[in-house]
Design an enzyme around this catalytic site. Sequence first.
Site, mmCIF file in Angstrom:
data_model
loop_
_atom_site.group_PDB
_atom_site.id
_atom_site.type_symbol
_atom_site.label_atom_id
_atom_site.label_comp_id
_atom_site.label_asym_id
_atom_site.label_seq_id
_atom_site.Cartn_x
_atom_site.Cartn_y
_atom_site.Cartn_z
ATOM 1 N N ASP A 38 0.864 -1.177 0.000
ATOM 2 C CA ASP A 38 0.000 0.000 0.000
ATOM 3 C C ASP A 38 0.904 1.232 0.000
ATOM 4 O OD1 ASP A 38 -2.237 1.528 0.074
ATOM 5 O OD2 ASP A 38 -2.638 1.246 2.212
ATOM 6 N N ASP A 98 -2.303 -3.686 6.547
ATOM 7 C CA ASP A 98 -2.405 -3.328 7.959
ATOM 8 C C ASP A 98 -3.076 -4.408 8.791
ATOM 9 O OD1 ASP A 98 -5.069 -3.149 7.352
ATOM 10 O OD2 ASP A 98 -5.188 -0.971 7.456
#
Length: 782
Positions: free
Chosen positions: A471, A670
């Site tokens: 990301d 995450d």
Amino acid sequence: MSEHSHSHDHHNSDHGDAAEMERDPVCGMKVDPTAGKPRVEHEGHTYHFCSKGCATKFEAAPQDYLGERKKPKAMPKGTQYTCPMHPEIIKDEPGDCPICGMSLEPMGVPAEDAGPNPELVDFTRRFWISAAMSIPLLILTMGPMIGLPIRQWIGENTAIWAEFILATPVVLWAALPFFKRAWNSVLNRSPNMWTLIGLGVSAAYCYSVVATFFPGLFPDSFRGHGGAVGVYFEAAAVIVALVFLGQVLELRARERTGSAIRALLDLAPKTARRIGKDGDEQDVPLEEVETGDRLRVRPGDSVPVDGTVTEGRSSIDESMLSGEPLPIEKTEGDKVTGGTLNQTGSLIIKAEKVGADTMLSQIVEMVAKAQRSRAPIQGLADRVASYFVPTVVAVAIISFVVWAIFGPEPAMTYAIVSAVSVLIIACPCALGLATPMSIMTATGRGAHAGVLIKDAAALERFAKVDTLIVDKTGTLTEGKPQLTDVIAISGFEETDILALAASLERGSEHPLAEAIVNGAKERGAVLVDAVDFDAITGKGVVGRVEGKAIALGNKAMLAEQGVSSDALQAQADQLAEDGKTAMFVLVEGKLAGIVAVADKIKPTTVEAIRQLHETGLKIIMATGDNERTARAVASQLGIDEVRAEVLPADKQKLVEELRAKGAIVAMAGDGVNDAPALAAADVGIAMGTGADVAVESAGITLLKGDLTGIARARTLSQATIRNIKENLFFAFVYNIVGVPIAAGILFPMFGLLLSPMIAAAAMSLSSVSVITNALRLRNLKI
């Protein structure tokens, strides 16, 4: 005090009243406590001594006289036991592995002060006794070769009986654990290294016993030049001593692989300074700290538990989490983690996670599980080992037959020597240790660098990965957007535009809004309250500030308002090329200017990407940003491919698409929105900041959320697999070369036949070489 007076004290001590007498814990004599004899306080109890000498000995090492030393701490109730080489074996109580015979070890986190390994203590004692008996045996048998004709001095018959007397305690007592394991391997139909050792030692010893007691049973082909039947007591005893030496070295080395867990456990202090409701402070055991307690952390102290700073300011060394040496500034409201080191100031923290809930406990648990896990490459060693022992026994039998029929005189002696040597040298211990030793060492090394490996399979797969998906926000960038540019159109002031935009954005919770508000405050803009605020998903925000209609958003927002962006489109395009997000500002329906925000690239990102490229990874950036901004960031960093405007739900599809094309994919996320993609990838990497250590869907967890951790994990995984392959190479080559030599393949050309003692030494050294090679990973630079 003289020996005479010492014994005199003992004598006198027996005249007191037995009911009132105390026992001296050093010498065991009775002491009258009222006679003014020396006394020592220890852990709340008074001990009385017959003399100053006994009292001095007790003070130096009270645990020696109170039964404390070498007394292992009881394992927690419900502890299960597993084999270091075969983690699929799990039992509810200690014992031996039914596959390899190795002692089972407790699973989970090792108990503090658990004491020495009982097997290591026992094997060390048996080794020293075996060695003490084997040395005179070697002098008896090898003396004539070095000019010590001891056998001539005492006579051949006496020498043989001396050998029997020296060897028997070694074989019948010291070697009992070996024979027990060998017998269990037969019962379990799982031949292993102990099968070969048991066969080899028992063959050499039993043959020698029969030759000693019943020499007349043997034909002339069994007799040497002197007419005596040759015996191999020294071979049996020395083999046992050398195997014990190898086992002791191996057990000590295995203990060193657990040093990573013990070092992590040692990071947590044993006590915490608790502040009571009345303000009094006192040190309490860490186990007594509860959620909600207020704790003081003084300069130089370790933070006792996870919590939040309520007072004070200090720098905290968080290298145990991130592997980064630079301390982090902590002030009121900041989170702190148990085990990190307070450096400069005093802090008061509120305990939030204690005991097994702390991050340090989770890390230790994860490392313990990983060290017990099994790498797929280990299957190769297991398959080889399953065929290996029967093959070796067959080779030993063939070797015996060939030597007995075709060997020179005494042929049967040569036959027995070669068969025993084959059985001993071929022990597959090194083969079994090759993989687990490397895995145990690597997972411990990773934990100290902020890289937590969930299992050995993830470590092995990550070494083969060729594509990495990352990301942008928070991984490549800081994750904290900042205001960078304010552009006003003719007729408007930059200060006014910024104040209006920031006043409007105060009502938004978007990260970009926070960047505009903070940037406006830093530039001295005066902010006021907005009314009629409304957020339009995917476009921007609208409202009224000081009676004026204000809108802030992207090109789609302008289209909705019926306003053209032509006047500022060129500037907006340039800002996007620079990796910035540009937002148009409308005042009373007119285009007034642009505010631009950018998420700064982390200082470590460029170097980390370079390192990842060097390891052969293709890097794909998947982000929700627009195409132009995403490509601008990718071009600055040298990223191979960009997937822009990707929603979290689309990342799993991206992973599946790449895997369908044959790529081996690692996905970094995450661990929350990205969980499906992490699970779908060959290796999921949870980019943590310590808030969520054990993400179930990830095989690797990084305690610091940037690419540096991925580069470390990649280096560690590749080094580990390389180390395992080296170990397997050592083990395979050793056996491939050693077995034919032991069988006598070199005898026709060089007259060389391997002694069983040399075979035992070589077997032990092969295991030690594998362990030593694995321990090199402890010093790996990552």
